[in-house]
Scaffold this active site. Structure first.
Site, PDB file in Angstrom:
ATOM      1  CE  LYS A   1     -41.633 -49.378  11.129  1.00 56.27           C
ATOM      2  NZ  LYS A   1     -40.424 -49.361  10.090  1.00 56.27           N
TER       3      LYS A   1
ATOM      4  CD  GLU B   1     -36.028 -63.571  15.834  1.00 55.30           C
ATOM      5  OE1 GLU B   1     -34.574 -63.209  15.837  1.00 55.30           O
ATOM      6  OE2 GLU B   1     -36.635 -63.784  14.627  1.00 55.30           O
TER       7      GLU B   1
ATOM      8  CB  CYS C   1     -32.873 -64.000  12.476  1.00 55.77           C
ATOM      9  SG  CYS C   1     -33.588 -62.449  12.025  1.00 55.77           S
TER      10      CYS C   1
ATOM     11  CD  GLU D   1     -27.878 -60.841  12.161  1.00 59.77           C
ATOM     12  OE1 GLU D   1     -28.611 -61.784  12.079  1.00 59.77           O
ATOM     13  OE2 GLU D   1     -28.159 -59.909  12.851  1.00 59.77           O
TER      14      GLU D   1
END
Length: 489
Positions: free
Chosen positions: A185, A260, A294, A391
């Protein structure tokens, strides 16, 4: 501005299930070109019933042995053949990636080249899945034991939008090498190259049902996949809040989960670092792919004696980067992925200004068409500011000065994240000493963006569970079975 759309590898409004294209039944989702802000294609939005079909196809393929029944060497040859097809179709895939994500075409080609290495690496491991032989007991009663490494089963691979081909390359070839069958997905914001790759997998000779792709939004398609009782493992790349939801949803059948998640990576610069080499490298560590990575180095901790020099140098380097449409030659950076992401980045920079940050460069949207944002350097920030602690996933760097190594390490570790970091110093002993103290899954010394498929990547703390890449990445898709028998005589 006119550019050819090279989408021959993808059938619009369709999923790839059981080795063929299946038309979506629900309303389609527009695919937006972030460099223009306009739609250029469509993808299907899978309902739970269509997710059921994809999972059922993967379950049949796993249970009937069409993939698990092959030898590791045979699987290796087919994964390698898929790598060859990715390489052969690099131009079409790079155009899809550039249109979908916004990254410059040269960067998209390079990313696909990295993905090819990932498939070849795990092709090389597919016939090297070993157990152990163990002798148990005393002289009077002895047993011979051995362990088998067996595929987990049906794996749901949920990938992010920022680097689709590389993100999938960190999951799919390892799952295939282990013998798993998968349902992928991709993010609804960047699905095209993943759909194309599934079709290439069938062309490579990987049996139908082994690689399936359903597209759609996370709250419907993703949720149905994560909660599905016939899914044995979920591998997810994305945000911490969604990762926590996936962990909760996986409780239904206690499926394995690898995550992750986010990062807020710190880069520590000592006064003896080679600043001429470090400054451009630090700049790319935060600005590359418009900061949408990331592991991007978004917190810069610099010794006070060189802090202003380094901050101004990165600001100057950022201003020199050429920003523009991904398919136009010569651009270094493209846009952010969406209007929502642009609004998010603008909001964080605004909050930093209100909290007292000094803007050395950037801090503004570029143009009115597309979602471009200038590389931004903020000085005089503190660890408590939202722009430093949370973030952002954009080209925004917060610079903080430190006086002692202990202070730098404390600030670097004072975060919920623990994905990556780097240390910059002319003294190897100092650099390695600091690296050992950082609570993060990956540390570069005089480099930030480096590693390769051979090196495992994953997070400490809330940056994730498990590892991707390296031999560890293969182990995530394997179960260990113990087999024991008496030794007679």
């Amino acid at each position: 501005m006119t550019h050819k759309i090279t989408g021959d590898l993808v059938q619009a409004d369709s999923f790839f299930v059981d080795g063929d294209w299946k038309p979506a039944r629900a309303d389609a989702l527009d695919v937006i070109d972030p460099g223009l802000g306009t739609a250029f294609s469509r993808i299907g939005s899978a309902e739970p019933a269509e997710v059921d079909q994809a999972v059922a196809a993967a379950r049949r393929a796993f249970d009937d042995g069409r993939w698990t029944g092959l030898s590791g060497q045979d699987r290796s040859l087919l994964i390698w053949r898929l790598a060859d097809l990715i390489e052969t179709n690099v131009e079409q895939l790079a155009h899809l990636e550039s249109r979908d994500v916004g990254m410059p075409l040269a960067q998209a080609r390079a990313m696909i080249g990295e993905a090819v290495k990932m498939y070849r690496y795990y092709a090389g491991l597919a016939d090297k899945v070993y157990g152990e032989s163990i002798e148990i007991g005393s002289s009077a009663l002895r047993f011979q034991g051995y362990t088998r490494k067996e595929p987990v089963g049906v794996a749901a691979l949920i990938t992010s939008w920022n680097a689709p081909m590389v993100g999938l390359g960190m999951k799919l070839p390892a799952a295939l090498a282990a013998g798993c069958c998968v349902v992928i997905k991709p993010s609804e914001e960047a699905s095209l190259s993943t759909l194309a790759l599934a079709a290439l997998a069938t062309e490579a000779g990987i049996p139908g049902g082994v690689v399936n792709v359903v597209t759609g939004v996370g709250t419907t398609t993703g949720d149905a996949l994560v909660k599905h009782p016939e899914v044995d493992l979920v591998s997810f790349t994305g945000s911490i809040p969604v990762g926590k939801q996936i962990a909760q949803s996986a409780l239904g059948n206690l499926k394995k989960v690898t995550l992750e998640l986010g990062g807020k990576s710190a880069m520590i610069v000592m006064p003896d670092a080679d600043l001429d080499a470090a400054i451009p490298a630090l700049s790319l560590a935060v600005f590359w792919n418009a900061g949408q990575i990331c592991t991007a180095g978004t917190r810069l901790l610099v010794h006070r004696s060189v802090a202003e020099q380094v901050a101004q140098g990165i600001a100057e380097h950022g201003r020199a980067l050429k920003i523009g449409y991904g398919l136009d030659d010569g651009n270094d950076l493209g846009p952010l992925i969406s209007q929502r992401q642009l609004d998010r980045v603008e909001g964080y920079v605004h909050s930093g200004r209100e909290d007292g940050a000094r803007v050395l460069s950037g801090g503004e949207r570029l143009g009115e068409q597309g979602y471009y944002y200038a590389p931004t350097v903020l000085a005089d920030v503190t660890p408590a500011m939202k722009v430093v602690s949370e973030e952002i996933f954009g080209p925004v760097l917060g610079v903080m000065a430190f006086d002692t190594v202990d202070e730098a390490v404390r600030v670097a570790n004072n975060t919920e994240y623990g994905l990556a970091g780097s240390v910059w110093s002319g003294d190897a002993a100092t650099a390695h000493s600091i690296a050992r103290r950082l609570r993060t899954g990956k540390v570069g010394i005089n480099v930030h963006r480096a590693g390769g498929v051979q090196m495992p990547i994953g997070g400490y703390k809330e940056s994730g569970w498990g590892r991707e890449c390296g031999p560890e990445g293969l182990q995530e898709y394997l179960e260990t079975k113990s087999v024991i028998q008496p030794l007679i005589g």
